[in-house]
Each structure stands twice: as structure tokens, then as C-alpha cells.
Design a protein around this motif. Structure first.
Motif, PDB file in Angstrom:
ATOM      1  N   GLU A  42      40.972  47.503  38.217  1.00  0.00           N
ATOM      2  CA  GLU A  42      39.676  47.490  38.900  1.00  0.00           C
ATOM      3  C   GLU A  42      38.957  48.832  38.833  1.00  0.00           C
ATOM      4  N   GLY A  43      39.486  49.782  38.063  1.00  0.00           N
ATOM      5  CA  GLY A  43      38.803  51.052  37.865  1.00  0.00           C
ATOM      6  C   GLY A  43      39.107  52.111  38.895  1.00  0.00           C
ATOM      7  N   ASP A  44      39.762  51.747  39.989  1.00  0.00           N
ATOM      8  CA  ASP A  44      40.087  52.719  41.028  1.00  0.00           C
ATOM      9  C   ASP A  44      41.594  52.892  41.175  1.00  0.00           C
ATOM     10  N   GLY A  45      42.326  52.494  40.134  1.00  0.00           N
ATOM     11  CA  GLY A  45      43.781  52.589  40.178  1.00  0.00           C
ATOM     12  C   GLY A  45      44.464  51.352  40.716  1.00  0.00           C
ATOM     13  N   ARG A  46      43.690  50.399  41.213  1.00  0.00           N
ATOM     14  CA  ARG A  46      44.269  49.160  41.726  1.00  0.00           C
ATOM     15  C   ARG A  46      44.183  48.063  40.671  1.00  0.00           C
ATOM     16  N   TRP A  47      44.991  47.007  40.882  1.00  0.00           N
ATOM     17  CA  TRP A  47      45.058  45.897  39.940  1.00  0.00           C
ATOM     18  C   TRP A  47      44.798  44.584  40.675  1.00  0.00           C
TER      19      TRP A  47
ATOM     20  N   THR B  54      45.868  42.142  45.543  1.00  0.00           N
ATOM     21  CA  THR B  54      45.546  43.399  44.872  1.00  0.00           C
ATOM     22  C   THR B  54      46.759  44.306  44.973  1.00  0.00           C
TER      23      THR B  54
ATOM     24  N   ASP C 207      48.648  48.163  44.215  1.00  0.00           N
ATOM     25  CA  ASP C 207      48.344  49.582  44.051  1.00  0.00           C
ATOM     26  C   ASP C 207      48.973  50.168  42.794  1.00  0.00           C
TER      27      ASP C 207
END
Length: 509
Positions: free
Chosen positions: A360-365, A384, A386
């Protein structure tokens, strides 16, 4: 740094040398060969990406320090195992002759047929390796013992078969209630594995008809086994058998669930351009009837046979995924399958839904479920995470078993066990030390079985390598076997003479 950590570090250094134009040390390949021979990384072949590290590293070497093995004994019977069929197979194709049945294992003094007939959901099989107490990594026939064992849903094991010394029969797949298993067995003095069907009550092995490279995908709900098969290249076909034997595939099955990052690390190829595994899709009944479903490509990372054994996931020519109904041979584009190259196929979310993970671009999936049986609709949001995830597998109680990727490169192809329930991910490593990390995960029968510390990056500390089972409800951890003989731990010993060194379990379906 432990076994695979050393190996990966060495490979990575030599890849960097190659990119810099500096030659690798002359003995680099020999060292890698010796490392792979001694540390038996091939015993985790079916776990996918991790095995590719070792297999690519050896650059096509096929003689993994093979020891002379006793030739199996031919038996008079010509009948193969009987399949436990749960659905009518599709119209049949050609019939190929099966190999000559041979005796590759000796039944233990237990009622094997009765035990198998009483099994059901959650039961599975395991290949167990033992060494005599006081030895370590022995290659002496009198000091090594392999068995095929039945595993209950709560983890208890019963040895069904014993194989000759240093002649491991590796179980690829098995259906609870069935008297036969899909296995690889050494059928000659060279010890190379041959694919076939093992009759569990008698120890009789029937080779399946393959002329070249084969990759087992599992047993379908029809009772047939499913394979990705490649024809022998014309230049090799022109050679005599002895010359061809030195150029045979490294290890059948290694091309399943290829991880592009691993292949790129060891080959220097851009991960975005790592090719998919391609070949013919063949479905073979226990009596040798073959259905050829045509040329296909396997997706990266994902073991492609669905948990319900009815569907196969393939790479679509234009991106996305194809779903193949193994009962009919019909296929369709899978609705909602991701085409973004940043997304990963992490495993299975339920009986026929793939679990996908997209950054998701912020390190999360973002974790979604994509139904392989559907040709319309979209993905279902699950949770989601981490950290990246892999090794997803549906559990009998509706939860999903996950592997959390918590170790940095080059060991980011390994994972630690966790469960996903109602949108929340919970780690199952509370009973581990801070220096324990998973290498391979197999969710089976109420537990997750894993080999610990096979890979550890850098110069940090790692605890000893061993196989453990973690209960999926309580989190209790049970040590199954140690990879090394140690005075400061309680070894797992059987019959007061045999130290358990590895326990490999197939997935429970």
C-alpha cells in the motif's frame, strides 16, 4: 549465521563479484556443492522458494553427494494402487504403461491398512529421518534410518514403513483414507528420485511414466495426480543414456512456487523478468491413463493446487490468473486476480480462493481473497499486515494460517507462523526465543510444522536448527527433532537408539 545463511551469503558475494567483473574464487562452486550435499537443503523442496536458493546456487549440479544405495526388490504384482476417488474424472485420454512395481519399503508391525482406512480430515503423512545416538550428519548406512509415518490431527505419529538405509522415500501428497501416496523414491544404485505411487500397506512402489523433467503439483479430487511436464530437449535426446544422465534436471519439483527475488539473487536476472515455469499440464490416473491439458505456465510463489484439490491456478498469458477445473479440464480467467507486479500470491485463503498481498506504499500490505472458481466479481478484503506474508493456508476452523516475513534479505524468503482471524493477525512465536526464526512452514492437522533457523542473515546469533510443531490454538511448541547432536538439550530419541533429525509433513487437506 547458520546453514542456509552461510550459503546465501556466499552466493550473494559471488553474484556481486560477477556484476563487478571480478571472477569468483575457483573453489566457490565446489564449496557450495559440498554445503548443499551436507546440509540436505533438498528436504524442503516442496516448500517452494527456499529450495530454489540452494538449487540455483549449484548451477545445475545433479549429483548431491549421492551414496550407493541398495537396489529395490522387484515384486510379482502388476496392479497399481487403487485411488480413493471422490468425483468422477473427465473423459480419459491415452494410456501409458506404468513402470515395473518394486519393493522400496518394509511395513512396520502395525495394522497399516486398518489405520489408513480410519483416517479423515486433519490426518497426514510425514517422512522422518533418524540417526543413531552419538552421530551427526552421518552417511553410514547402519547409522541412518528413514520411515514414512502417519500423523494424527493432534500430532502423534505412527511409523508405517521403513526404507533401506540412505534410500529416502519422500512423500509429495496423500489423501486421508487412501492406501497409496504420491512419492519420489530412489529406484536405482545412483539414488536419483523417481516419481510414482507408493502402496502404503505393502511398501510397493509403481513408477509413473515420465521421460524427462516433471514437477508434481499434487493429487486432484478425481484421484489423479497432477504434473507440469517438459519434454527432453532435442540436443539431449541425441545423446546416449549415460551422457544424458549427467544433464538431467537438478531436482524435479524445484520449479514449483518459484520466488522471483530468490532466482534474481542467485542468477543476476531482474526480478521483474524471471521467467515462469512452463510445460504441459498432465493429469494421470493410478492405472496410467493420461489427460493432457495443454501447454501452461505456473504462477510465481504459489503452490498451484487448491486445498480442495479441484482447481489449479495458472499464469494467464496476458497477466492475471487462469483457473482450471481439474474435473473437467475447462478453464477461465479468474475474476479480481491482481495484475499489479507489486502484488504477490501469498498462498490460499480458503478451499479455492488465493490469498493475495499488495503493498500500500506505506510499508503495509493489503490482504485479499480471490476466488479461483469465479469468472465474475472481485476480491474480498481480509486484513492489513505490517510485514509481507507468505505460506498462507486455510485452517479447519475457518481461520487462515500465515507466514510473516520478519527476517531481512537474503532470508526474506522465509517466514514465522501466525493466524488470521476476523481481520486480525496474531503471531504464533510466543514460545520461541528471540533468536528463533522459521524457515519452512507446513500447516497440517491443528498445528504448523516448521524447520527453525535454516537461514539467518549477517553475523547475528541464531539458535540451533531443529524441527518443531506449534499448536494453532494454544501456541504450545513441541520439538520434533534436532539437526545436530548437542549435549545441552534433550534430544528426541526413539527406541533408545535413534535420534530424530528431521520430520517433513505434507499439508493436511
Amino acid at each position: 549465521m547458520t546453514d542456509l545463511g552461510h550459503l546465501l551469503s556466499s552466493v550473494e558475494e559471488n553474484v556481486e563479484r560477477a556484476h563487478a567483473g571480478a571472477p569468483a574464487p575457483p573453489d566457490a562452486l565446489d564449496r557450495t556443492r559440498r554445503t548443499v550435499r551436507r546440509r540436505r537443503t533438498l528436504r524442503h523442496t516442496r516448500d517452494g522458494a527456499l529450495s530454489v536458493v540452494a538449487l540455483v546456487a549449484v548451477g545445475g549440479v545433479v549429483a548431491w553427494g549421492l551414496q550407493p544405495r541398495p537396489a529395490p526388490t522387484e515384486v510379482a504384482t502388476t496392479s497399481g494402487p487403487t485411488a480413493a476417488t471422490t468425483a468422477a474424472p473427465a473423459p480419459v485420454g491415452e494410456t501409458r504403461p506404468l513402470g515395473t512395481p518394486v519393493k522400496v519399503a518394509t511395513p512396520r508391525a502395525v495394522p497399516v491398512a486398518d489405520l489408513l482406512a480410519a483416517t479423515g480430515p486433519g490426518w497426514t503423512l510425514a517422512t522422518v529421518r533418524r540417526e543413531r545416538v552419538g552421530t551427526t550428519m552421518s552417511t553410514r548406512p547402519e547409522e541412518v534410518l528413514f520411515t514414512v509415518e502417519l500423523v494424527s490431527p493432534t500430532g502423534e505419529r505412527t511409523a508405517l514403513l521403513e526404507t533401506p538405509p540412505l534410500a529416502e522415500v519422500h512423500v509429495t501428497d496423500w489423501q486421508p483414507g487412501s492406501p497409496w501416496a504420491l512419492v519420489s523414491a530412489p529406484t536405482g544404485a545412483d539414488g536419483r528420485g523417481t516419481p510414482g505411487l507408493l502402496d502404503l500397506p505393502t511398501g510397493t512402489f509403481t513408477p509413473l511414466p515420465f521421460a524427462w523433467e516433471y514437477h508434481p503439483l499434487g493429487i486432484a479430487t478425481t484421484g489423479e495426480s497432477v504434473w507440469l511436464v517438459a519434454d527432453m530437449p532435442a540436443d539431449l535426446a541425441a545423446l546416449d543414456e549415460e551422457a544424458r544422465s549427467h544433464r538431467s534436471p537438478v531436482s524435479p519439483g524445484w520449479a514449483v512456487a518459484v520466488d522471483p527475488e530468490v532466482a534474481a539473487m542467485t542468477s543476476g536476472i531482474d526480478p521483474a523478468h524471471v521467467p515462469h515455469s512452463v510445460g504441459r499440464l498432465e493429469v494421470i490416473s493410478p492405472d496410467g491413463v493420461v489427460r493432457d491439458l495443454g501447454e501452461v505456465a505456473l504462477p510465481h510463489r504459489l503452490p498451484p493446487l487448491s486445498p480442495d484439490r479441484a482447481w489449479l491456478v495458472l499464469q494467464a498469458p496476458g497477466g492475471g490468473l487462469l483457473g482450471v477445473d481439474l474435473r473437467t479440464g475447462e478453464s477461465h480467467d479468474v475474476a479480481g486476480a491482481p495484475t499489479d507486479p507489486a502484488c504477490r500470491l501469498a498462498g490460499w485463503a480458503d478451499q479455492h480462493a488465493v490469498l493475495t498481498a499488495c503493498g500500500e506504499g506505506d510499508g503495509r500490505w493489503r490482504l485479499d481473497a480471490v476466488d479461483v472458481a469465479a469468472d465474475a466479481g472481485g476480491p474480498q478484503r481480509l486484513a492489513t499486515s505490517d510485514v509481507p506474508v507468505r505460506d498462507a493456508w486455510p485452517l479447519a476452523d475457518g481461520r487462515i494460517g500465515l507466514g510473516r516475513v520478519v527476517v531481512p534479505a537474503p532470508c526474506d524468503v522465509t517466514s514465522d507462523p501466525a493466524v488470521l482471524e476476523d481481520g486480525t493477525i496474531r503471531s504464533l512465536t510466543d514460545g520461541w526465543s528471540p533468536y528463533d526464526h522459521g524457515t519452512s512452514l507446513t500447516f497440517a492437522g491443528g498445528g504448523v510444522w516448521t524447520h527453525l533457523n535454516g537461514c539467518y542473515p549477517g553475523s547475528g546469533r541464531a539458535d540451533p536448527q531443529r524441527d518443531v510443531r506449534v499448536d494453532l490454538t494454544t501456541g504450545a511448541t513441541t520439538t520434533l527433532g534436532w539437526s545436530e547432536d548437542r549435549d545441552d538439550v534433550d534430544q528426541v530419541v526413539v527406541d533408545e537408539a535413534w535420534r530424530v533429525t528431521s520430520v517433513d509433513v505434507v499439508r493436511a487437506r
